[in-house]
Design an enzyme around this catalytic site. Structure first.
Site, mmCIF file in Angstrom:
data_model
loop_
_atom_site.group_PDB
_atom_site.id
_atom_site.type_symbol
_atom_site.label_atom_id
_atom_site.label_comp_id
_atom_site.label_asym_id
_atom_site.label_seq_id
_atom_site.Cartn_x
_atom_site.Cartn_y
_atom_site.Cartn_z
ATOM 1 N N GLU A 11 29.251 7.896 -0.177
ATOM 2 C CA GLU A 11 28.240 8.953 -0.004
ATOM 3 C C GLU A 11 28.661 9.966 1.055
ATOM 4 O O GLU A 11 28.299 11.133 0.986
ATOM 5 C CB GLU A 11 26.877 8.350 0.355
ATOM 6 C CG GLU A 11 26.181 7.649 -0.803
ATOM 7 C CD GLU A 11 26.612 6.193 -0.964
ATOM 8 O OE1 GLU A 11 27.508 5.732 -0.222
ATOM 9 O OE2 GLU A 11 26.045 5.511 -1.850
ATOM 10 N N LYS A 55 10.648 5.752 -5.583
ATOM 11 C CA LYS A 55 10.998 5.413 -6.959
ATOM 12 C C LYS A 55 9.811 5.640 -7.893
ATOM 13 O O LYS A 55 9.962 6.164 -9.005
ATOM 14 C CB LYS A 55 11.460 3.952 -7.017
ATOM 15 C CG LYS A 55 12.138 3.586 -8.313
ATOM 16 C CD LYS A 55 12.854 2.244 -8.199
ATOM 17 C CE LYS A 55 13.569 1.920 -9.498
ATOM 18 N NZ LYS A 55 14.304 0.644 -9.421
ATOM 19 N N PHE A 114 13.848 -4.403 0.062
ATOM 20 C CA PHE A 114 15.293 -4.330 -0.171
ATOM 21 C C PHE A 114 15.758 -2.870 -0.151
ATOM 22 O O PHE A 114 15.188 -2.022 -0.840
ATOM 23 C CB PHE A 114 15.621 -4.974 -1.534
ATOM 24 C CG PHE A 114 17.072 -4.869 -1.891
ATOM 25 C CD1 PHE A 114 18.040 -5.531 -1.146
ATOM 26 C CD2 PHE A 114 17.481 -4.099 -2.976
ATOM 27 C CE1 PHE A 114 19.390 -5.426 -1.468
ATOM 28 C CE2 PHE A 114 18.828 -3.995 -3.301
ATOM 29 C CZ PHE A 114 19.785 -4.663 -2.544
ATOM 30 N N GLN A 115 16.765 -2.591 0.615
ATOM 31 C CA GLN A 115 17.354 -1.258 0.767
ATOM 32 C C GLN A 115 16.349 -0.205 1.239
ATOM 33 O O GLN A 115 16.463 0.969 0.907
ATOM 34 C CB GLN A 115 18.039 -0.810 -0.530
ATOM 35 C CG GLN A 115 19.261 -1.684 -0.848
ATOM 36 C CD GLN A 115 20.165 -1.107 -1.896
ATOM 37 O OE1 GLN A 115 19.717 -0.406 -2.797
ATOM 38 N NE2 GLN A 115 21.455 -1.409 -1.813
ATOM 39 N N MET A 136 45.260 13.910 18.559
ATOM 40 C CA MET A 136 44.549 14.673 19.582
ATOM 41 C C MET A 136 44.143 13.779 20.755
ATOM 42 O O MET A 136 44.224 14.197 21.920
ATOM 43 C CB MET A 136 43.323 15.360 18.972
ATOM 44 C CG MET A 136 42.625 16.314 19.911
ATOM 45 S SD MET A 136 43.740 17.599 20.486
ATOM 46 C CE MET A 136 43.282 18.956 19.413
HETATM 47 C C1 LIG Z 1 34.673 10.328 12.776
HETATM 48 C C2 LIG Z 1 35.421 10.597 14.032
HETATM 49 N N1 LIG Z 1 35.842 9.582 14.801
HETATM 50 C C3 LIG Z 1 36.533 9.843 15.937
HETATM 51 C C4 LIG Z 1 36.792 11.107 16.331
HETATM 52 C C5 LIG Z 1 37.543 11.370 17.620
HETATM 53 N N2 LIG Z 1 38.819 12.045 17.351
HETATM 54 C C6 LIG Z 1 38.992 13.374 17.449
HETATM 55 S S1 LIG Z 1 40.525 13.889 17.044
HETATM 56 C C7 LIG Z 1 41.007 12.315 16.745
HETATM 57 C C8 LIG Z 1 42.420 12.021 16.305
HETATM 58 C C9 LIG Z 1 42.711 12.553 14.957
HETATM 59 O O1 LIG Z 1 43.914 11.976 14.507
HETATM 60 P P1 LIG Z 1 44.565 12.428 13.144
HETATM 61 O O2 LIG Z 1 43.556 12.436 12.076
HETATM 62 O O3 LIG Z 1 45.771 11.595 12.892
HETATM 63 O O4 LIG Z 1 44.959 13.946 13.422
HETATM 64 P P2 LIG Z 1 45.952 14.556 14.531
HETATM 65 O O5 LIG Z 1 45.172 14.790 15.784
HETATM 66 O O6 LIG Z 1 47.064 13.565 14.724
HETATM 67 O O7 LIG Z 1 46.406 15.842 13.920
HETATM 68 C C10 LIG Z 1 39.969 11.409 16.967
HETATM 69 C C11 LIG Z 1 40.077 9.946 16.833
HETATM 70 C C12 LIG Z 1 36.305 12.147 15.492
HETATM 71 N N3 LIG Z 1 36.470 13.435 15.802
HETATM 72 N N4 LIG Z 1 35.647 11.866 14.355
#
Ligand SMILES: Cc1ncc(C[n+]2csc(CCOP(=O)(O)OP(=O)(O)O)c2C)c(N)n1
Length: 566
Positions: free
Chosen positions: A54, A166, A116-117, A481
């Site tokens: 979803e 529902k 449920f749900q 990042m």
């Molecule tokens: C759902 C979610 N979980 C955690 C984060 C925190 N976060 C921001 S950037 C990042 C790293 C992203 O890594 P990747 O997808 O490999 O991209 P890169 O930075 O290496 O280009 C994380 C964990 C987020 N923004 N969104």
């Protein structure tokens, strides 16, 4: 007018058709089964895209909305189906994306019994929707759906949730369609707006270093042409936020580029130097302002937004204008004189020459492995002579590199999760964008981390016969990042950011998508060209240098003048 008897579920389908909906994204389940049962009768007119999660359905609806400017629609069952939509709803809320989310709910008699749900999805989504409804009476559906669409697309767009029990889906009633729409409810005081616009025009007329800050609101208002006309008429340089990207071509002499945490040095300096800053449909995200109290310290600030609650929320506004940015710009085109800003533009140009934007990524060693900027250079080369492309980025370093390095030219060609920063956004959003813009090739640019959050939607691309999505994974083997922050600010403690993954090219092949792996810079252009030429979806896994960084960077909580470039 009374129509023949219909079930609530049929009324829902008809109400969607009346709103001009042609595609919806979702997954069925117990509490929404009557709706899916009815959908069968409408399958020629209402296309349903069966997603794999979803969250994917929600992001696909967002991508559809962002690419087209129309309301995106997603559907889920009660309980876990509904809660799986929450991330996408929050994302749409933060980025002002028009969305209607329809969820099934347990029958009225079971409400509040931990059936449920059962989950209180209206309660959960109060802070992340413009409005939400719990529908227990089928007769109210024509009005509720019409209102939901109107609220989603009016003013600052955003998500609206409609939770339908529902029994309301099953009940048979004769719908009354004339009860439907509400009048638009954007309340603005025209006289106050005129006065504020005139005051701002005076301010601009006396400005020596004026600057326009264009946000995503300009694109949502369809005001790109007006912005260009006004900027050219008044000779005012334009700074574009992440969501403002594409509002005018990057190579336009008045286009300065992106400000903020990963903005260019000359752009942030220009903001610190300007004497009048006009914000158009931007919400002064902290990633743009840095320490808000030190943002544009010498400027009088004019803040234009369709949503009155945005004005002055983060950054002080000397003049606030509540209104449609397109009308405001049209008004100024007539009332603001042509300004002589040559000295100011020369100053900015000198700054840009001194801090040459791309210089920070210049290759320092000849034998360097594949670098992220090699990928973006190759994409730029492929994009140069064509206009039929859009890019959906995920969240992380690659998102900032894409914003910084790609040669954006047109509104709605850049789609990203800016407000919530939702990893896993890109692939499903690209699916939605691909259906909204079949004439375009939709490039997904994502990291290996975010890709692994929603890559199962590759199956949806195949099942739906989507052919115009091409995926570029900028694969650095890290949650890049976060690793960068650990490197720069936490003494290289790479705590839980080293990331493995499957062989993405083979994974793509397993889903029926063409897959390639690239490890050398010289192979990047051919791989991109091949993916583009291929009649179907394709993925290129770019194995880039693991520890490349995004520069400039303003450390969190600092003023945007305090940038590091290495
Ligand atoms: C759902 C979610 N979980 C955690 C984060 C925190 N976060 C921001 S950037 C990042 C790293 C992203 O890594 P990747 O997808 O490999 O991209 P890169 O930075 O290496 O280009 C994380 C964990 C987020 N923004 N969104």
């Amino acid at each position: 007018m009374t129509s023949p008897q219909r079930t609530g579920a049929q009324i829902l389908c008809e109400a969607l058709l009346r709103e001009g909906v042609d595609v919806i994204f979702g997954i069925p389940g117990g509490a929404i089964m009557p709706f899916y049962h009815a959908l069968w009768e409408y399958r020629d007119r209402l296309r349903h895209v069966l997603c794999r999660h979803e969250q994917g359905a929600g992001h696909a609806a967002e991508g559809y909305a962002r690419a087209s400017g129309r309301v995106g629609v997603c559907v889920a069952t009660s309980g876990p189906g509904a809660t799986n939509l929450v991330t996408a709803i929050a994302d749409a809320w933060m980025d002002g994306t028009p969305m209607v989310a329809i969820t099934g709910q347990v029958s009225s008699a079971l409400l509040g019994t931990d059936a449920f749900q059962e989950v209180d999805i209206t309660g959960i989504t109060v802070p992340i929707t413009k409005h939400n409804y719990l529908v227990r009476d089928a007769a109210t559906l024509p009005r509720v759906i019409a209102e939901a669409f109107q609220i989603a697309r009016s003013g600052r767009p955003g998500p609206v949730l409609v939770d339908v029990t529902k029994d309301a889906q099953q009940a048979t009633v004769a719908p009354r369609w004339e009860d439907a729409p509400l009048a638009a409810t954007v309340r603005t005081d025209a006289a106050a707006r005129e006065e504020a616009m005139a005051a701002a025009a005076d301010l601009l007329a006396g400005a020596r270093r004026p600057l326009l800050l264009a946000g995503g609101g300009v694109i949502q208002a369809g005001a790109s042409a007006e912005l260009l006309a006004f900027a050219e008429h008044a000779s005012i340089p334009v700074v574009t936020t992440l969501h403002g990207i594409g509002v005018l071509p990057e190579n336009h002499p008045l286009a300065l580029g992106m400000p903020g945490m990963h903005g260019w040095v000359h752009v942030n300096r220009a903001i610190q130097m300007c004497d009048v800053l006009v914000s158009l449909g931007s919400r002064f995200d902290d990633r743009v302002t840095g320490k808000a109290a030190h943002f544009a310290p010498r400027a009088r600030i004019v803040h234009v937004d369709v949503d009155p609650t945005q004005i002055g929320k983060v950054v002080r506004a000397d003049i606030g204008i509540v209104g449609d940015v397109r009308e405001v710009l049209r008004g100024w085109l007539a009332s603001v004189p042509a300004l002589d800003t040559r000295v100011w533009r020369d100053e900015v140009r000198a700054l840009a020459a001194e801090h040459r934007p791309r210089q920070v990524y210049a290759r320092r060693v000849r034998t360097a492995p594949l670098m992220p900027h090699d990928v973006f250079d190759a994409l730029n080369d492929a994009f140069r002579d064509r206009d039929d492309w859009r890019v959906v980025t995920d969240v992380g370093q690659h998102q900032m590199w894409a914003a910084q390095l790609l040669d954006w030219r047109t509104p709605r060609s850049h789609i990203t999760s800016g407000g919530a920063g939702t990893m896993g956004f890109a692939l499903p959003a690209a699916l939605g964008a691909a259906l909204a813009a079949p004439e375009s090739t939709i490039w997904v640019v994502c990291g290996d981390g975010g890709f692994q959050m929603t890559n199962q939607e590759m199956a949806t691309l195949l099942q739906e016969g989507v052919r115009n999505v091409k995926i570029a994974v900028v694969n650095n083997g890290y949650l890049g990042m976060v690793r960068q922050w650990q490197e720069l600010f936490e003494q290289r403690r790479y705590s839980n950011t080293r990331l493995s993954g499957p062989d993405f090219a083979r994974l793509a092949e397993a889903y029926g998508i063409r897959g390639r792996t690239v490890t050398r810079a010289e192979d990047a252009p051919a791989a991109i060209a091949d993916a583009w030429r291929h009649d179907g979806c394709a993925l290129v896994d770019f194995r880039v240098e693991g520890e490349a960084n995004v520069f400039p960077i303003v450390p969190a909580g600092r003023a945007i003048g305090e940038m590091r470039v290495s």
